[in-house]
Design an enzyme around this catalytic site. Structure first.
Site, mmCIF file in Angstrom:
data_model
loop_
_atom_site.group_PDB
_atom_site.id
_atom_site.type_symbol
_atom_site.label_atom_id
_atom_site.label_comp_id
_atom_site.label_asym_id
_atom_site.label_seq_id
_atom_site.Cartn_x
_atom_site.Cartn_y
_atom_site.Cartn_z
ATOM 1 N N GLU A 178 15.476 8.021 -8.668
ATOM 2 C CA GLU A 178 15.705 8.400 -7.275
ATOM 3 C C GLU A 178 16.483 7.306 -6.551
ATOM 4 O O GLU A 178 16.312 6.123 -6.833
ATOM 5 C CB GLU A 178 14.370 8.647 -6.566
ATOM 6 C CG GLU A 178 13.683 9.906 -7.090
ATOM 7 C CD GLU A 178 12.379 10.226 -6.390
ATOM 8 O OE1 GLU A 178 12.078 11.417 -6.253
ATOM 9 O OE2 GLU A 178 11.648 9.305 -5.986
ATOM 10 N N CYS A 198 19.697 2.649 -0.963
ATOM 11 C CA CYS A 198 18.564 1.977 -1.602
ATOM 12 C C CYS A 198 18.554 2.368 -3.077
ATOM 13 O O CYS A 198 18.314 3.522 -3.428
ATOM 14 C CB CYS A 198 17.274 2.398 -0.894
ATOM 15 S SG CYS A 198 15.801 1.644 -1.574
ATOM 16 N N CYS A 250 8.057 0.996 -13.345
ATOM 17 C CA CYS A 250 7.991 -0.439 -13.035
ATOM 18 C C CYS A 250 6.786 -1.022 -13.757
ATOM 19 O O CYS A 250 5.752 -0.367 -13.879
ATOM 20 C CB CYS A 250 7.853 -0.660 -11.531
ATOM 21 S SG CYS A 250 7.875 -2.412 -11.058
ATOM 22 N N CYS A 261 1.932 -3.210 -8.592
ATOM 23 C CA CYS A 261 1.367 -3.628 -7.311
ATOM 24 C C CYS A 261 0.367 -2.564 -6.858
ATOM 25 O O CYS A 261 0.585 -1.370 -7.065
ATOM 26 C CB CYS A 261 2.465 -3.842 -6.284
ATOM 27 S SG CYS A 261 3.595 -5.173 -6.773
ATOM 28 N N CYS A 290 1.569 0.623 -4.661
ATOM 29 C CA CYS A 290 2.915 1.173 -4.879
ATOM 30 C C CYS A 290 2.869 2.316 -5.875
ATOM 31 O O CYS A 290 2.355 2.173 -6.983
ATOM 32 C CB CYS A 290 3.844 0.073 -5.375
ATOM 33 S SG CYS A 290 5.517 0.678 -5.747
ATOM 34 N N CYS A 332 9.466 3.468 1.383
ATOM 35 C CA CYS A 332 9.153 2.339 0.505
ATOM 36 C C CYS A 332 7.897 2.604 -0.304
ATOM 37 O O CYS A 332 6.862 2.942 0.242
ATOM 38 C CB CYS A 332 8.896 1.069 1.312
ATOM 39 S SG CYS A 332 10.265 0.552 2.295
HETATM 40 N N1 SAH Z 1 10.108 -4.474 -7.102
HETATM 41 C C1 SAH Z 1 10.848 -5.000 -5.975
HETATM 42 C C2 SAH Z 1 11.761 -3.947 -5.387
HETATM 43 C C3 SAH Z 1 11.062 -2.790 -4.695
HETATM 44 S S1 SAH Z 1 11.314 -2.969 -2.998
HETATM 45 C C4 SAH Z 1 9.891 -5.565 -4.954
HETATM 46 O O1 SAH Z 1 8.674 -5.387 -5.120
HETATM 47 O O2 SAH Z 1 10.311 -6.243 -4.030
HETATM 48 C C5 SAH Z 1 10.162 -1.858 -2.353
HETATM 49 C C6 SAH Z 1 9.309 -2.493 -1.280
HETATM 50 O O3 SAH Z 1 8.370 -1.516 -0.826
HETATM 51 C C7 SAH Z 1 8.502 -3.675 -1.803
HETATM 52 O O4 SAH Z 1 8.421 -4.678 -0.821
HETATM 53 C C8 SAH Z 1 7.166 -3.023 -2.026
HETATM 54 O O5 SAH Z 1 6.115 -3.961 -2.046
HETATM 55 C C9 SAH Z 1 7.090 -2.084 -0.855
HETATM 56 N N2 SAH Z 1 6.076 -1.044 -1.023
HETATM 57 C C10 SAH Z 1 5.506 -0.612 -2.176
HETATM 58 N N3 SAH Z 1 4.597 0.354 -1.914
HETATM 59 C C11 SAH Z 1 4.577 0.520 -0.573
HETATM 60 C C12 SAH Z 1 3.843 1.367 0.297
HETATM 61 N N4 SAH Z 1 2.956 2.240 -0.171
HETATM 62 N N5 SAH Z 1 4.099 1.284 1.622
HETATM 63 C C13 SAH Z 1 5.031 0.411 2.100
HETATM 64 N N6 SAH Z 1 5.750 -0.394 1.318
HETATM 65 C C14 SAH Z 1 5.524 -0.358 0.000
#
Ligand code: SAH
Length: 355
Positions: free
Chosen positions: A93, A106, A113, A117, A120, A336
Site C-alpha cells: 500500500e 507515503c 515488518c 511494535c 502497529c 499511520c
Molecule cells: N518502521 C518505520 C517506518 C514506519 S513510519 C518507523 O517505525 O518509523 C509509521 C509511523 O507510524 C511510525 O512512527 C509508527 O510508530 C507510527 N504508528 C504505528 N502504528 C500507529 C498507530 N496505531 N497510530 C499512530 N501511529 C502509528
C-alpha cells in the site's frame, strides 16, 4: 529466448554499464535513466531520441517492470490509498496525502515488518519480504501517473509499510534514484526516512552523504517503557540510540524529527513528557505527536484531546518544537500504523505479542 533484464531499479552507473556491454556509447545510459525515471517511460517505443534499431534491440533484451495498480480508495479528507501488486503476487500500500496545496507520498519499503511494535498493524503481518529498489521507486512513478492536472507531489516520506533501514541497500539505492536530477529529481530535503532506530544503519545513512531528513520513532523516553512498545529497544537501548543521534551529521539548519505515538495511560502522562524533555535536551529536533490510531486488533486507546494538549504544553514550555499530527485517511485505514495487506491481520495482546 533468454530472460529479459528489467531495467527499472538499475542505477545510472548500472544502466551505463548495460549499454556499453551492448556496444552502445555511455550517454545512452543517461538517456535510458532519464526516460525510465525522469519521464516515467514504460516502453522503449516511446524513447523517441533513441535510434529505432536500438529501441527494437532493447525491447528484445530488456523490459521496464511496473507495479500493477490493483485499487485506489479516497478518504473524505482527500487522502488516497493505493494497492499495488508486485510481480510475485505480493501486495503493498502507498498513500498520497494532500496538505496545503501540495501532496505528500507515503511509501512502503517492505511487505510486512519484522519489528513488531506493540501498537502497529503492519507489525502484525510479520516480515514477508524486502521490497526491491524498483518496487520502491515505482510507487512514486505510479502515483505520478495518477495525478490530476495541476497536482504535484512535493514530499516523499518513507513511512508506509516496513522498516526502511532494515532494507537498507534497496532503500538507499531507491533514494538515490528518487533524488537524482536526471531521475525523479526530488531534492533530498523534501524526502524523509522514518526509522524505529536501527543504530548501525543510522550511522551508515549518516555516512552515505544522502542528506534526506531523518525521523525516529521514539514513543517512550525510558527503556522500561520503550522495551514494551518498541521491542528493538532491547537491542538498541535509548542510551545507544541517543548517543548515535547526537553524533548524526545533520545538515545545517536541519532538525531531527521524533515521532511519539500517544497511547492512553501508557506513555502520555505528564511525567512521560518531562522524561522526554530530559532525553532530548540540547538536540536540534522537532517532535511530532501522533495520537494513537485505533483499530480492533490494537489493544490500546487514543488519549483524550485534553491529555494530548497537556503533553504538548509541557514539551513546548521546555522549548521543544512540537506539533500534533492529525490523522489522515482514517476512514479508509490509510493512517499511520494501519497499513496491512492480504488479510494478514492478527490480534496483539497488551504486551505486544501475537495472541
Ligand atoms: N518502521 C518505520 C517506518 C514506519 S513510519 C518507523 O517505525 O518509523 C509509521 C509511523 O507510524 C511510525 O512512527 C509508527 O510508530 C507510527 N504508528 C504505528 N502504528 C500507529 C498507530 N496505531 N497510530 C499512530 N501511529 C502509528
Amino acid at each position: 529466448m533468454p530472460n529479459k533484464i528489467d531495467l527499472k531499479g538499475l542505477s545510472l552507473e548500472e544502466l551505463e554499464r548495460f549499454v556499453t556491454d551492448h556496444g552502445e556509447p555511455v550517454y545512452r545510459g543517461h538517456q535510458l535513466f532519464h526516460w525510465i525515471y525522469g519521464r516515467g517511460a514504460t516502453t522503449f517505443a516511446e524513447m523517441t531520441d533513441l535510434p529505432i534499431t536500438l529501441r527494437a534491440r532493447l525491447a528484445e533484451r530488456a523490459s521496464i517492470g511496473a507495479l500493477a495498480p490493483l485499487g485506489r480508495e479516497v478518504s473524505q479528507d482527500g487522502t488516497r490509498k493505493y494497492l499495488f501488486g508486485c510481480a510475485d503476487g505480493r501486495q503493498i500500500e502507498t498513500v498520497l496525502i494532500p496538505d496545503e496545496g501540495r501532496l505528500t507520498a507515503c511509501l512502503s519499503t517492505q511487505v510486512g515488518c519484522a519489528l513488531a511494535c506493540a501498537f502497529c498493524l503492519t507489525g502484525t503481518m510479520g516480515f514477508v519480504r524486502h521490497l526491491q529498489t524498483a518496487e520502491i521507486v515505482d510507487q512514486v512513478l505510479a502515483l505520478q501517473r495518477d495525478l490530476q492536472p495541476g497536482e504535484r507531489i512535493g514530499n516523499l516520506v518513507l513511512m508506509g509499510m516496513g522498516e526502511p533501514l532494515h532494507n537498507y541497500d534497496a532503500t538507499v539505492k531507491a533514494l538515490t534514484i528518487l533524488a537524482h536530477p536526471l531521475g525523479l529529481a526530488y531534492p533530498p530535503r523534501r524526502i524523509a526516512l522514518s526509522t524505529v532506530g536501527l543504530v548501525p544503519e543510522i550511522v551508515r545513512l549518516g555516512q552515505s552523504g544522502l542528506p534526506v531528513n531523518l525521523a525516529v520513532s521514539l514513543h517512550a523516553a525510558t527503556d522500561e517503557l520503550r522495551d514494551r512498545l518498541v521491542p528493538i529497544n532491547r537491542r538498541y537501548p535509548l542510551k545507544v540510540l541517543m548517543a548515535t543521534l547526537r553524533a548524526y551529521p545533520l545538515p545545517s539548519r536541519r532538525r531531527l524529527t521524533f515521532e511519539y505515538v500517544l497511547i492512553d495511560g501508557m506513555n502520555d502522562r505528564p511525567e512521560d513528557a518531562r522524561e522526554l524533555v530530559k532525553l532530548l535536551r540540547g538536540l536540534r529536533c522537532k517532535i511530532n505527536l501522533l495520537p494513537l490510531n485505533e483499530a480492533p486488533a490494537i489493544p490500546f486507546h487514543r488519549p483524550s484531546r485534553e491529555r494530548v494538549e497537556t503533553f504538548q504544553r509541557i514539551l513546548k514550555a521546555a522549548g521543544l518544537l512540537t506539533t500534533i499530527r492529525e490523522s489522515r485517511g482514517m476512514d479508509i485505514s490509510a493512517a499511520c500504523g494501519l497499513l496491512v495487506t492480504a488479510g494478514a491481520e492478527k490480534r496483539l495482546d497488551t504486551a505486544g505479542h501475537l495472541a
